[in-house]
Design a protein around this motif. Structure first.
Motif, PDB file in Angstrom:
ATOM      1  N   PRO A 101      28.472 -12.853  13.023  1.00  0.00           N
ATOM      2  CA  PRO A 101      27.110 -12.316  12.947  1.00  0.00           C
ATOM      3  C   PRO A 101      26.727 -11.957  11.514  1.00  0.00           C
ATOM      4  O   PRO A 101      27.465 -11.278  10.807  1.00  0.00           O
ATOM      5  N   LYS A 117      32.581  -6.566  13.321  1.00  0.00           N
ATOM      6  CA  LYS A 117      31.200  -6.786  13.752  1.00  0.00           C
ATOM      7  C   LYS A 117      31.078  -6.689  15.278  1.00  0.00           C
ATOM      8  O   LYS A 117      30.132  -6.085  15.801  1.00  0.00           O
ATOM      9  N   GLU A 149      28.908  -4.012  17.377  1.00  0.00           N
ATOM     10  CA  GLU A 149      27.854  -4.421  18.302  1.00  0.00           C
ATOM     11  C   GLU A 149      28.041  -3.779  19.676  1.00  0.00           C
ATOM     12  O   GLU A 149      27.072  -3.488  20.374  1.00  0.00           O
ATOM     13  N   LYS A 150      29.300  -3.558  20.062  1.00  0.00           N
ATOM     14  CA  LYS A 150      29.599  -2.891  21.330  1.00  0.00           C
ATOM     15  C   LYS A 150      29.356  -1.381  21.267  1.00  0.00           C
ATOM     16  O   LYS A 150      29.380  -0.697  22.286  1.00  0.00           O
ATOM     17  N   GLU A 167      29.800   0.682  12.081  1.00  0.00           N
ATOM     18  CA  GLU A 167      30.037  -0.500  11.239  1.00  0.00           C
ATOM     19  C   GLU A 167      30.165  -0.160   9.755  1.00  0.00           C
ATOM     20  O   GLU A 167      31.101  -0.616   9.081  1.00  0.00           O
TER      21      GLU A 167
END
Length: 324
Positions: free
Chosen positions: A49, A282, A286-287, A292
């Motif tokens: 991503p 990443k 995202e979860k 991050e």
């Protein structure tokens, strides 16, 4: 002894910053870029991503973005339109990396150090890093060296500031140094992927660079993850052959190797924070499982603390923005 000694006295406010032992800055970063001859618009890499394949007409803009963030260097990987058994699209004057180098240097000049990956895997139809004997499925070391020399010279002619061989062929540094010197590129430095492990963390890169192999694996020429003394021998040999900088790849699972090499040789030492290291952070971010920015910073700081002078990372632009 406590209570006279209180370590927490130095852990607050400006004092915490004053006693910080390791600094991480945009100047430590090298930004990887993928330039693709087969596309006419940007393509997202699904397993990475935030990372894209770029058509030739977009590479200068991306390089400018990196320069504006204070990133001093980038490394180019090429995806050619034509692949064959011997990677002939890797060393032509009008091949994709050579065109990208010229475009970036013509626009940015000395404001961006342009490095190039010197390997065959992106250019061969079989996806391996050298000439192959198909009867035995063996990657042939010595016939590959001449092609690596041709690639390095073609990149230097295009304007590359540094060439970086990644194929882990025995003698590759000597072959490239000889080829560069014979063509009067004596001042072009070589950054060797000197300790490159046969790692499962490269998976997403092979999506990005279209460099998956059709048979076997690369364990016959990349290093066994169990070995550390072998890394010292590899680095020493590359230095003796003429490497100006050395690299450890991957970074996070091999912090001990970075530390040993930096302390053993006192050479400019790079570490490649590879695609799998990037993608797993990443994905966790995202979860919502990790912050991050914080894990990015902590991970890259650990690489610098281990001894790396330079870090190749897909987080380069993200970190540079955060530091600003």
């Amino acid at each position: 002894m406590f209570p006279q000694v209180r370590m927490r006295r130095l852990r607050s406010g400006k004092i915490r910053d004053m006693v910080r032992e390791t600094e991480l800055s945009a100047n430590d970063l090298i930004y990887p870029m993928f330039v693709d001859e087969t596309i006419d618009s940007t393509v997202e890499v699904s397993s990475m991503p935030g990372v894209q394949r770029l058509p030739l007409d977009k590479v200068v803009d991306d390089a400018k973005d990196a320069a504006d963030l204070g990133i001093p260097a980038l490394i180019l990987f090429g995806i050619p339109e034509h692949k064959d058994e011997t990677g002939t699209s890797s060393y032509g004057e009008e091949d994709i990396v050579q065109q990208a180098v010229r475009a970036i240097k013509e626009d940015l000049g000395k404001d961006m150090v342009v490095m190039t990956d010197v390997c065959m895997c992106e250019y061969t139809s079989h996806g391996h890093c050298g000439i192959v004997n198909f009867e035995t499925e063996e990657v042939l070391n010595d016939p590959t060296l001449d092609i690596l020399g041709k690639i390095a010279v073609s990149h230097a002619k295009a304007g590359a500031d540094i060439v970086a061989p990644s194929g882990m062929m025995d003698g590759m540094i000597s072959a490239m140094r000889t080829a560069l010197d014979e063509e009067n590129f004596k001042n072009i430095p070589i950054m060797s992927y000197a300790a490159k492990y046969s790692s499962a963390f490269y998976g997403p890169f092979r999506d990005a660079a279209d460099s998956g192999f059709q048979f076997g694996d690369r364990s016959a020429y990349q290093m066994d993850p169990a070995n550390s003394d072998e890394a010292i021998r590899e680095v020493e040999l590359d230095i003796l052959e003429g490497a100006d900088m050395v690299m450890v790849k991957p970074a996070l699972p091999y912090l001990d190797i970075i530390y040993r090499i930096k302390h053993e040789f006192k050479m400019p030492t790079a570490a490649y924070n590879v695609s799998g290291e990037y993608s797993m952070l990443k994905a966790a971010a995202e979860k919502g499982w990790l912050d991050e920015n914080k894990v990015m910073y902590e991970s890259l700081m650990s690489i610098k603390r281990a001894g790396a002078d330079m870090i190749l990372t897909y987080f380069a632009k993200d970190l540079a923005r955060m530091l600003k």
